[in-house]
Design a protein around this motif. Structure first.
Motif, PDB file in Angstrom:
ATOM      1  N   ASN A  22       0.845  -1.189   0.000  1.00 46.32           N
ATOM      2  CA  ASN A  22       0.000   0.000   0.000  1.00 46.32           C
ATOM      3  C   ASN A  22       0.882   1.242   0.000  1.00 46.32           C
ATOM      4  OD1 ASN A  22      -2.276   1.572   0.025  1.00 46.32           O
ATOM      5  ND2 ASN A  22      -2.627   1.365   2.211  1.00 46.32           N
ATOM      6  N   SER A  23       1.890   1.259  -0.847  1.00 54.82           N
ATOM      7  CA  SER A  23       2.805   2.389  -0.876  1.00 54.82           C
ATOM      8  C   SER A  23       2.189   3.560  -1.638  1.00 54.82           C
ATOM      9  CB  SER A  23       4.131   1.981  -1.503  1.00 54.82           C
ATOM     10  OG  SER A  23       3.921   1.552  -2.824  1.00 54.82           O
ATOM     11  N   ALA A  24       2.724   4.725  -1.371  1.00 55.20           N
ATOM     12  CA  ALA A  24       2.222   5.940  -2.010  1.00 55.20           C
ATOM     13  C   ALA A  24       2.751   6.041  -3.435  1.00 55.20           C
ATOM     14  CB  ALA A  24       2.648   7.163  -1.208  1.00 55.20           C
ATOM     15  N   LYS A  25       1.969   6.675  -4.272  1.00 54.58           N
ATOM     16  CA  LYS A  25       2.408   6.998  -5.623  1.00 54.58           C
ATOM     17  C   LYS A  25       2.899   8.439  -5.568  1.00 54.58           C
ATOM     18  CE  LYS A  25      -1.091   4.022  -7.518  1.00 54.58           C
ATOM     19  NZ  LYS A  25      -2.439   3.964  -8.057  1.00 54.58           N
ATOM     20  N   VAL A  26       4.161   8.648  -5.890  1.00 57.89           N
ATOM     21  CA  VAL A  26       4.781   9.968  -5.798  1.00 57.89           C
ATOM     22  C   VAL A  26       5.230  10.393  -7.188  1.00 57.89           C
ATOM     23  CG1 VAL A  26       6.656  11.311  -4.756  1.00 57.89           C
ATOM     24  CG2 VAL A  26       5.552   9.490  -3.448  1.00 57.89           C
ATOM     25  N   ASP A  27       4.969  11.641  -7.532  1.00 56.64           N
ATOM     26  CA  ASP A  27       5.388  12.159  -8.823  1.00 56.64           C
ATOM     27  C   ASP A  27       5.533  13.676  -8.725  1.00 56.64           C
ATOM     28  OD1 ASP A  27       6.190  12.072 -11.460  1.00 56.64           O
ATOM     29  OD2 ASP A  27       4.349  11.151 -12.190  1.00 56.64           O
ATOM     30  N   PHE A  28       5.981  14.305  -9.813  1.00 58.91           N
ATOM     31  CA  PHE A  28       6.153  15.750  -9.814  1.00 58.91           C
ATOM     32  C   PHE A  28       6.076  16.284 -11.232  1.00 58.91           C
ATOM     33  CE2 PHE A  28      10.343  14.205 -10.734  1.00 58.91           C
ATOM     34  CZ  PHE A  28      10.907  15.147 -11.578  1.00 58.91           C
ATOM     35  N   ASP A  29       5.917  17.596 -11.319  1.00 62.77           N
ATOM     36  CA  ASP A  29       5.960  18.314 -12.592  1.00 62.77           C
ATOM     37  C   ASP A  29       6.822  19.541 -12.361  1.00 62.77           C
ATOM     38  OD1 ASP A  29       5.468  19.091 -15.194  1.00 62.77           O
ATOM     39  OD2 ASP A  29       3.456  19.852 -14.789  1.00 62.77           O
ATOM     40  N   LYS A  30       7.645  19.893 -13.347  1.00 59.93           N
ATOM     41  CA  LYS A  30       8.592  20.988 -13.170  1.00 59.93           C
ATOM     42  C   LYS A  30       8.501  21.963 -14.337  1.00 59.93           C
ATOM     43  CE  LYS A  30      13.479  21.906 -12.434  1.00 59.93           C
ATOM     44  NZ  LYS A  30      14.799  21.360 -12.191  1.00 59.93           N
ATOM     45  N   ASN A  31       8.584  23.249 -14.016  1.00 57.43           N
ATOM     46  CA  ASN A  31       8.654  24.303 -15.020  1.00 57.43           C
ATOM     47  C   ASN A  31      10.113  24.394 -15.460  1.00 57.43           C
ATOM     48  OD1 ASN A  31       8.790  26.684 -16.470  1.00 57.43           O
ATOM     49  ND2 ASN A  31       7.528  27.861 -15.031  1.00 57.43           N
ATOM     50  N   THR A  32      10.424  23.892 -16.641  1.00 58.02           N
ATOM     51  CA  THR A  32      11.814  23.847 -17.107  1.00 58.02           C
ATOM     52  C   THR A  32      12.341  25.206 -17.554  1.00 58.02           C
ATOM     53  OG1 THR A  32      11.059  23.206 -19.312  1.00 58.02           O
ATOM     54  CG2 THR A  32      11.655  21.423 -17.786  1.00 58.02           C
ATOM     55  N   ASN A  33      11.482  26.229 -17.600  1.00 57.11           N
ATOM     56  CA  ASN A  33      11.924  27.565 -17.988  1.00 57.11           C
ATOM     57  C   ASN A  33      12.574  28.329 -16.844  1.00 57.11           C
ATOM     58  OD1 ASN A  33      10.935  27.235 -20.626  1.00 57.11           O
ATOM     59  ND2 ASN A  33       8.883  27.840 -19.973  1.00 57.11           N
ATOM     60  N   ILE A  34      12.501  27.798 -15.639  1.00 58.29           N
ATOM     61  CA  ILE A  34      13.082  28.475 -14.475  1.00 58.29           C
ATOM     62  C   ILE A  34      14.143  27.568 -13.860  1.00 58.29           C
ATOM     63  CG2 ILE A  34      12.626  29.464 -12.201  1.00 58.29           C
ATOM     64  CD1 ILE A  34       9.826  30.141 -13.195  1.00 58.29           C
ATOM     65  N   GLU A  35      15.335  28.104 -13.703  1.00 57.54           N
ATOM     66  CA  GLU A  35      16.459  27.357 -13.150  1.00 57.54           C
ATOM     67  C   GLU A  35      16.418  27.409 -11.626  1.00 57.54           C
ATOM     68  OE1 GLU A  35      19.046  24.761 -13.093  1.00 57.54           O
ATOM     69  OE2 GLU A  35      18.655  25.539 -15.106  1.00 57.54           O
ATOM     70  N   THR A  36      16.609  26.253 -10.982  1.00 54.46           N
ATOM     71  CA  THR A  36      16.528  26.187  -9.519  1.00 54.46           C
ATOM     72  C   THR A  36      17.858  25.841  -8.853  1.00 54.46           C
ATOM     73  OG1 THR A  36      15.884  23.856  -9.590  1.00 54.46           O
ATOM     74  CG2 THR A  36      14.102  25.476  -9.628  1.00 54.46           C
TER      75      THR A  36
END
Length: 192
Positions: A22-36
């Motif tokens: 029953n593990s969590a589903k983890v994901d992300f989305d990133k704005n590639t126009n901004i450098e971090t």
């Protein structure tokens, strides 16, 4: 409000159990126009910290989530500052839950282990009726979601959105702080 609904919402923020099934589903989305890569400091986007607080949120659990998110970013090497205008990025988060129903339907012979149970021949000779019965199971559950958002202070643009979804179980409330920390660390670890 019904006690079961209060219990579900209270455990909403503790939706990680150590159980691998029953593990969590983890994901992300990133704005590639901004450098971090040059980010060093962060602050909360608002004083409330949570973007849109559910009406019946448990304030004790909210404090745990606030602290867990802060500590996860600090552990990644970012410094917390009090004034958002002096930070490189700001953070906020949202939580929610949704009641779901899962319906499974199998041929009656599916669970016999062989797959050719009495229903296959229909009990009326070799080619008998091809009508087979089915077994149906219905399960109701609640799925929780935690989303963390990062905004660039200079451009006022969203930079990153990370989230986790998980089925909430009764085991999630046994050690809420550990489960909150685990899910937050998993989400924040995706930020770079």
């Amino acid at each position: 409000m019904k006690p079961i609904k209060i219990l579900i919402l209270s455990t909403l923020l503790t939706f990680i159990a150590g159980c691998a099934t029953n593990s969590a589903k983890v994901d992300f989305d990133k704005n590639t126009n901004i450098e971090t890569v040059n980010y060093k400091t962060f602050a909360w986007l608002t004083e409330a910290k949570i973007m849109a607080s559910p009406v019946d949120i448990n304030p004790v659990m909210k404090e745990r989530v606030d602290n867990s998110i802060e500590q996860a970013f600090i552990a990644k090497g970012y410094q917390l500052v009090s004034d958002a205008e002096n930070a490189d990025f700001t953070i906020s988060y949202t939580v929610g839950s949704r009641d779901k129903i899962k319906v499974n339907s199998y041929p009656a012979t599916y669970n016999s282990g062989f797959g050719w149970g009495r229903g296959y021949y229909g009990g009326r000779g070799y080619y008998g009726s091809m009508t087979m019965g089915t077994e149906t199971s219905v399960r109701q559950y609640t799925e929780g979601k935690l989303a963390i958002d990062v905004y660039d202070v200079k451009t006022h643009q969203p930079v990153w959105h990370g989230w986790a979804t998980k089925r909430i179980t009764s085991e999630n409330s046994e050690n809420p702080l550990a489960t909150i920390n685990k899910i937050v660390v998993e989400v924040v670890s995706k930020f770079n």
